[in-house]
Design a protein around this motif. Sequence first.
Motif, short mmCIF file in Angstrom:
data_model
loop_
_atom_site.label_atom_id
_atom_site.label_comp_id
_atom_site.label_asym_id
_atom_site.label_seq_id
_atom_site.Cartn_x
_atom_site.Cartn_y
_atom_site.Cartn_z
N GLU A 1 0.83 -1.20 0.00
CA GLU A 1 0.00 0.00 0.00
C GLU A 1 0.87 1.25 0.00
OE1 GLU A 1 -4.11 -1.15 2.31
OE2 GLU A 1 -2.32 -0.88 3.55
N GLN A 2 1.96 1.23 0.75
CA GLN A 2 2.87 2.37 0.76
C GLN A 2 3.49 2.60 -0.61
OE1 GLN A 2 5.75 1.87 3.90
NE2 GLN A 2 4.25 2.06 5.54
N LYS A 3 3.80 1.53 -1.30
CA LYS A 3 4.36 1.66 -2.65
C LYS A 3 3.32 2.26 -3.60
CE LYS A 3 7.69 -2.17 -2.38
NZ LYS A 3 8.07 -3.51 -2.89
N ARG A 4 2.08 1.78 -3.50
CA ARG A 4 1.03 2.33 -4.36
C ARG A 4 0.74 3.78 -4.03
NH1 ARG A 4 -3.78 0.53 -3.82
NH2 ARG A 4 -3.57 -0.97 -2.12
N LEU A 5 0.80 4.11 -2.74
CA LEU A 5 0.57 5.50 -2.32
C LEU A 5 1.66 6.41 -2.88
CD1 LEU A 5 -1.20 7.39 -0.54
CD2 LEU A 5 0.46 7.01 1.29
N LYS A 6 2.90 5.95 -2.87
CA LYS A 6 4.00 6.76 -3.42
C LYS A 6 3.81 7.00 -4.91
CE LYS A 6 9.09 6.98 -3.58
NZ LYS A 6 9.34 6.95 -5.03
N THR A 7 3.45 5.95 -5.63
CA THR A 7 3.21 6.09 -7.07
C THR A 7 2.06 7.05 -7.33
OG1 THR A 7 4.01 3.85 -7.51
CG2 THR A 7 2.61 4.86 -9.18
N LEU A 8 1.02 6.94 -6.52
CA LEU A 8 -0.15 7.82 -6.67
C LEU A 8 0.23 9.26 -6.34
CD1 LEU A 8 -3.16 7.32 -7.38
CD2 LEU A 8 -3.63 7.28 -4.93
N ALA A 9 1.04 9.45 -5.29
CA ALA A 9 1.47 10.78 -4.90
C ALA A 9 2.33 11.42 -5.99
CB ALA A 9 2.24 10.73 -3.58
N ALA B 1 4.33 16.09 1.82
CA ALA B 1 3.44 15.87 2.97
C ALA B 1 1.98 16.02 2.56
CB ALA B 1 3.78 16.84 4.09
N ILE B 2 1.68 17.03 1.76
CA ILE B 2 0.30 17.25 1.32
C ILE B 2 -0.12 16.17 0.33
CG2 ILE B 2 -1.20 18.81 0.01
CD1 ILE B 2 0.38 21.14 1.29
N ALA B 3 0.75 15.84 -0.62
CA ALA B 3 0.42 14.83 -1.62
C ALA B 3 0.15 13.47 -0.98
CB ALA B 3 1.54 14.71 -2.64
N ALA B 4 0.98 13.08 -0.02
CA ALA B 4 0.82 11.77 0.62
C ALA B 4 -0.51 11.67 1.34
CB ALA B 4 1.97 11.53 1.59
N GLN B 5 -0.86 12.72 2.08
CA GLN B 5 -2.12 12.69 2.83
C GLN B 5 -3.33 12.82 1.90
OE1 GLN B 5 -1.87 14.91 6.80
NE2 GLN B 5 0.02 15.57 5.79
N ALA B 6 -3.18 13.63 0.87
CA ALA B 6 -4.28 13.81 -0.08
C ALA B 6 -4.60 12.53 -0.83
CB ALA B 6 -3.93 14.92 -1.08
N CYS B 7 -3.57 11.73 -1.08
CA CYS B 7 -3.77 10.52 -1.87
C CYS B 7 -4.24 9.32 -1.04
CB CYS B 7 -2.49 10.15 -2.62
SG CYS B 7 -2.14 11.27 -4.00
N LEU B 8 -4.17 9.42 0.29
CA LEU B 8 -4.66 8.31 1.10
C LEU B 8 -6.13 8.01 0.84
CD1 LEU B 8 -4.28 6.17 3.30
CD2 LEU B 8 -4.74 7.97 5.01
N PRO B 9 -7.03 9.00 0.84
CA PRO B 9 -8.45 8.68 0.60
C PRO B 9 -8.71 8.07 -0.78
CG PRO B 9 -8.23 10.85 1.60
CD PRO B 9 -6.86 10.42 1.20
N ILE B 10 -7.86 8.38 -1.75
CA ILE B 10 -8.11 7.86 -3.11
C ILE B 10 -7.17 6.72 -3.46
CG2 ILE B 10 -9.05 10.05 -3.93
CD1 ILE B 10 -6.28 10.46 -5.39
N LEU B 11 -6.59 6.09 -2.43
CA LEU B 11 -5.64 5.00 -2.67
C LEU B 11 -6.24 3.93 -3.58
CD1 LEU B 11 -2.89 3.72 -1.97
CD2 LEU B 11 -3.99 2.65 0.01
N ASN B 12 -7.52 3.64 -3.40
CA ASN B 12 -8.19 2.63 -4.22
C ASN B 12 -9.28 3.22 -5.11
OD1 ASN B 12 -6.65 0.46 -3.13
ND2 ASN B 12 -7.95 0.44 -1.32
#
Length: 260
Positions: free
Chosen positions: A37-45, A69-80
Amino acid sequence: MGLLDWFRSKRPPEIDPALWAKTLTGLPFLASLAVDEQKRLKTLAEGFLAEKEFSAAGGLPLSDEICVAIAAQACLPILNLGLAAYRDWVGIIVYPDEFVVARRIEDENGVIHEFDDVLSGEAWEGGPLIVSWRDVQQAGDGYNVVIHEFAHKLDMLNGEADGMPALHSGIDEEEWQDTFLAAYDDFCRRIDDGEETVIDPYGSDDPAEFFAVLSESFFEMPEVVAGDYPAVYELFKRYYRQDPLTRSTKAANAANTAAS
């Protein structure tokens, strides 16, 4: 080459691994994500950073730390859910601290009222999203200005923010309204009765704020949402396609096992 150099060169940004690790470590609700999930979050960010345009105001120097910091948190809700959930707008404005927005409203008697509103964040329909860097740094324990404002953006995807985002397959509007509004009415009653709630009382302001506040708690304090409003937790779990409670429980168990 820093992120700001990547932005200027128009090349796809790549988040420095050391900065990414530091960002995750500073945000426990991200650190509890599974490795994949962290890897996917990084790619998404990184995709998020390529699509959005950051700017600073109020004398704040824009840095890689702020953007990541903003990108990582912003992308958590849209991880999937994917980056398409944040389509049709590009601007993110970061102030060093709370900022003032001039308001002008007309009451039911036709009288115009003008006042200054002091804010930590604001999302404009079809326009930019604005946050205070000081408040971004205070993320944790159910307070997250980034998740809050980006939840508003999800809510606005199908029009004016009203507490019901654009729903995907498996959730219909009637089910959302029945479950969500019942919880909202109960929460307002609790606030009116003077109860001190763990969930931010600001959520009682209107259904749109309740959705944004509950989204903060869903990702940062899932046990509270699941305990207070289990039906809404299940609804959010299906909407966001994530189960933060199970995720945090697994992370805690793994940490305990490693320590023993």
